[in-house]
Scaffold this active site. Structure first.
Site, PDB file in Angstrom:
ATOM      1  N   GLN A  28      21.873  74.360  36.984  1.00 49.61           N
ATOM      2  CA  GLN A  28      23.146  73.893  36.455  1.00 49.61           C
ATOM      3  C   GLN A  28      22.977  73.509  34.994  1.00 49.61           C
ATOM      4  O   GLN A  28      21.867  73.296  34.516  1.00 49.61           O
ATOM      5  CB  GLN A  28      23.667  72.719  37.291  1.00 49.61           C
TER       6      GLN A  28
ATOM      7  N   LYS B 239      23.269  65.303  31.345  1.00 52.01           N
ATOM      8  CA  LYS B 239      23.940  65.946  32.467  1.00 52.01           C
ATOM      9  C   LYS B 239      25.390  65.490  32.440  1.00 52.01           C
ATOM     10  O   LYS B 239      25.675  64.290  32.543  1.00 52.01           O
ATOM     11  CB  LYS B 239      23.287  65.563  33.800  1.00 52.01           C
TER      12      LYS B 239
ATOM     13  N   GLU C 297      25.294  68.910  40.973  1.00 49.52           N
ATOM     14  CA  GLU C 297      24.553  67.745  40.487  1.00 49.52           C
ATOM     15  C   GLU C 297      25.506  66.694  39.948  1.00 49.52           C
ATOM     16  O   GLU C 297      26.516  67.007  39.312  1.00 49.52           O
ATOM     17  CB  GLU C 297      23.550  68.162  39.419  1.00 49.52           C
TER      18      GLU C 297
ATOM     19  N   PHE D 206      13.377  61.559  26.781  1.00 50.38           N
ATOM     20  CA  PHE D 206      12.383  62.622  26.870  1.00 50.38           C
ATOM     21  C   PHE D 206      10.978  62.045  27.030  1.00 50.38           C
ATOM     22  O   PHE D 206      10.626  61.041  26.390  1.00 50.38           O
ATOM     23  CB  PHE D 206      12.430  63.488  25.612  1.00 50.38           C
TER      24      PHE D 206
ATOM     25  N   ASP E 128      16.308  67.309  47.602  1.00 51.16           N
ATOM     26  CA  ASP E 128      15.876  68.344  46.652  1.00 51.16           C
ATOM     27  C   ASP E 128      14.560  67.957  45.971  1.00 51.16           C
ATOM     28  O   ASP E 128      14.478  67.880  44.747  1.00 51.16           O
ATOM     29  CB  ASP E 128      16.975  68.563  45.608  1.00 51.16           C
TER      30      ASP E 128
ATOM     31  N   GLU F   1       5.514  66.381  39.239  1.00 52.73           N
ATOM     32  CA  GLU F   1       4.629  66.562  38.090  1.00 52.73           C
ATOM     33  C   GLU F   1       3.767  65.326  37.885  1.00 52.73           C
ATOM     34  O   GLU F   1       4.177  64.201  38.194  1.00 52.73           O
ATOM     35  CB  GLU F   1       5.443  66.844  36.823  1.00 52.73           C
TER      36      GLU F   1
ATOM     37  N   ASP G 216      14.513  64.435  38.235  1.00 51.14           N
ATOM     38  CA  ASP G 216      15.569  65.291  38.768  1.00 51.14           C
ATOM     39  C   ASP G 216      16.156  64.755  40.069  1.00 51.14           C
ATOM     40  O   ASP G 216      15.788  65.164  41.161  1.00 51.14           O
ATOM     41  CB  ASP G 216      15.036  66.708  38.987  1.00 51.14           C
TER      42      ASP G 216
END
Length: 584
Positions: free
Chosen positions: A253, A269, A290, A374, A442, A447, A462
């Protein structure tokens, strides 16, 4: 030979001067040159619309924006094509800006005059404010963002339906009491290695907020306990000046990468569905839309649970014209259009929900979104991607092995690297508790930072598909806890504290998220679901203790560091999961 070269130079300079003069005449609005400019600059599908506008309408539109109009510049022409909205044009000096509930705000002006395009609907004919939501909000703490026309409030028909929103209970002080009475149960060693090298002591350059956040990441946590810089970073995400907007490559998305004036980055988002929207019963978890507010709520819950593995996320209001379109790269700009309801929309490029019928639309050009800080760039802080051992099949016809293998944990997880030693398996247990609370199905990969090897935490990223169903508890998310019967002592104690009346999880979450500019972040049924799911987790832990026979022995560990603790719950009798995912 030299003479010919001089002649060529003269011809080129003359052509440039002629072209410059023609462009200046076209931008000044001189006809027929301006009409010729419109003809060849505008998309073909909008030529007829512009050519049929009469002279009186054009003059009326130019009067709306005062000094900002007319918008015939090179950068402003597509804004003219979109029908530059009043919230960008500066508004009419005769009208005053009003806050929620109609309270006037001094110094603010707006205009509700929107440019009419073919087929546009008059906003005044169908806009009906939802008074029940206005009563829910505090006009003093949540003023209407600058730039709204009269009816263009997020809390009305565009972002809320007729569902009656219950008034939240009045609670105060539980968030501060939790962090005051129950500080973090572990201390990061002073010699702990950070992810990035610290700056030299003699460097007089003051670090920016995003630099301090990135340089504070260590082996044990993304940010430290009671870090005041995190709150400052959240405010910077909400109010920092944006200089460039680009699309994030990949993904199912649309997501945008925002560049700030101080050199920092964040991932946006945008708003897609109302607060009361729930995942459709016939939609698979991998095709669900989302939700930006789920990212914000997940960050607050992660901090309350004392994990601190979710990068900071904050909400923000955007003017799609000023904050996104004007600063967007050309590929993103080309996806903007004005809807039949006279709202500014864009599509973007992605795998799902990037079609005209599922476009991201403002009202008329105001929209809210989530902004995630970030992490350091891959070049200086590479991350390794791991396949989640309890990953779902992501297929309409197949199931994952753990859904029908009662010995999956013992056979396929505990015997393999990196779960056969170290802390990783306990981190997976924490992640399953976290995902169950937010209803996140989901979780296919996770990571870690390569610099820390296997002795570090998985980063929680996420969570856009979380908080999808407040009335449904998917027990399969707790498969790691069911099948392994492992949990950290500090995690168990934190959950017990949050189940008490004085530090109830729903109340603490409500107070924590109330600081966000787009509050209420989630509705009350989702907060009530947190309390219900918390009791289910504690009940399952107790079952593991009873089945193991550890009820008298209690929970004991050999170290105070939560990240180094050995499993505190032994094996229990394996339980076959109900593939139908029973609802409680």
């Amino acid at each position: 030979m030299g003479m010919k070269l001089k002649q060529r130079i003269i011809v080129v300079l003359a052509a440039l001067c002629t072209l410059t003069g023609v462009m200046l005449l076209m931008e000044s609005g001189v006809k027929p040159l301006s009409a010729l400019y419109d003809r060849y600059h505008l998309p073909v599908n909008q030529l007829d619309d512009f050519r049929t506008r009469n002279e009186a309408e054009m003059h009326a539109r130019r009067d709306v924006g005062d000094k900002d109009q007319p918008i015939w510049g090179a950068n402003g022409l597509l804004r003219h094509q979109l029908g530059k909205s009043a919230s960008r044009s500066g508004g009419s000096p005769q009208q005053n800006y009003t806050g929620v509930g109609g309270a006037p705000v001094p110094g603010k002006e707006y205009s509700d005059k929107l440019p009419r395009s073919s087929g546009a609907t008059d906003l005044n004919n169908f806009t009906k404010p939802r008074t029940n939501v206005h009563e829910l909000l505090n006009a003093e703490n949540h003023p209407r963002p600058p730039g709204f026309p009269v009816d263009a409030n997020f809390y009305n028909i565009r972002h809320h339906s007729d569902v009656k929103i219950p008034k939240p209970p009045h609670t105060s002080g539980k968030y501060e009491a939790l962090f005051r009475d129950f500080p973090s149960t572990y201390q990061v060693p002073d010699s702990s290695t950070t992810l990035l090298r610290p700056k030299r002591p003699g460097n007089k350059m003051k670090m920016k907020l995003w630099e301090e956040f990135q340089r504070g990441i260590n082996r044990y946590e993304v940010y430290s306990y009671n870090n005041n810089q995190i709150d400052a970073l959240l405010r910077n995400l909400e109010k920092g000046k944006i200089t460039e907007v680009d699309e994030k490559s990949g993904g199912t998305q649309v997501k945008l990468i925002l560049t700030y004036e101080d050199g920092g980055y964040s991932m946006m988002k945008p708003w897609r569905v109302p607060r009361e929207y729930e995942t459709l019963p016939d939609h698979f978890y991998f095709s669900d839309i989302e939700r930006h507010n789920a990212e914000i709520a997940a960050f607050h819950l992660d901090r309350i649970l004392d994990f601190r593995r979710v990068p900071p996320v904050a909400g923000r209001w955007f003017n799609l014209t000023r904050d996104i379109y004007d600063l967007a790269v050309s590929s993103l700009r080309r996806t903007f259009f004005r809807s039949p309801a006279n709202n500014v929309c864009f599509v973007g490029h992605c795998s799902y929900y990037c079609e005209t019928e599922t476009a991201v639309c403002g009202y008329p050009d105001m929209i809210e979104g989530s902004l995630a800080a970030f992490l350091p760039a891959f070049k200086i802080a590479p991350r390794k991607t791991w396949r989640h051992p309890w990953r779902r099949s992501y297929s309409k016809h197949k199931t994952a092995p753990w859904e029908h293998d009662v010995n999956y944990c013992e056979r396929a997880v505990k015997t393999k690297h990196p779960y056969n030693s170290g802390r990783r398996l306990l981190d997976i247990m924490d992640m399953s508790v976290f995902d169950f609370l937010i209803g996140n199905l989901d979780r296919h990969h996770y990571e870690t930072f390569e610099a820390f090897g296997n002795f570090t935490y998985p980063i929680h990223l996420d969570h856009g598909r979380a908080f999808g169903k407040h009335h449904y508890d998917d027990m399969s998310i707790l498969a790691p806890l069911f099948q392994c019967c492992l949990l950290r002592q500090s995690t168990h104690k934190r959950l017990q504290v949050l189940s008490t009346e004085h530090y109830r999880l729903s109340d603490v979450m409500r107070e924590s998220m109330a600081r966000d500019v787009i509050a209420p972040v989630v509705l009350e049924p989702h907060l009530e679901a947190l309390d219900r799911r918390l009791s289910i987790i504690l009940e399952q832990v107790q079952k593991c203790l009873v089945q193991k026979g550890d009820k008298k022995r209690g929970l004991k560990t050999g170290t105070q560091d939560r990240r180094l603790q050995r499993p505190i719950l032994g094996r229990c009798k394996q339980r076959k999961l109900n593939v139908d995912q029973r609802s409680l």
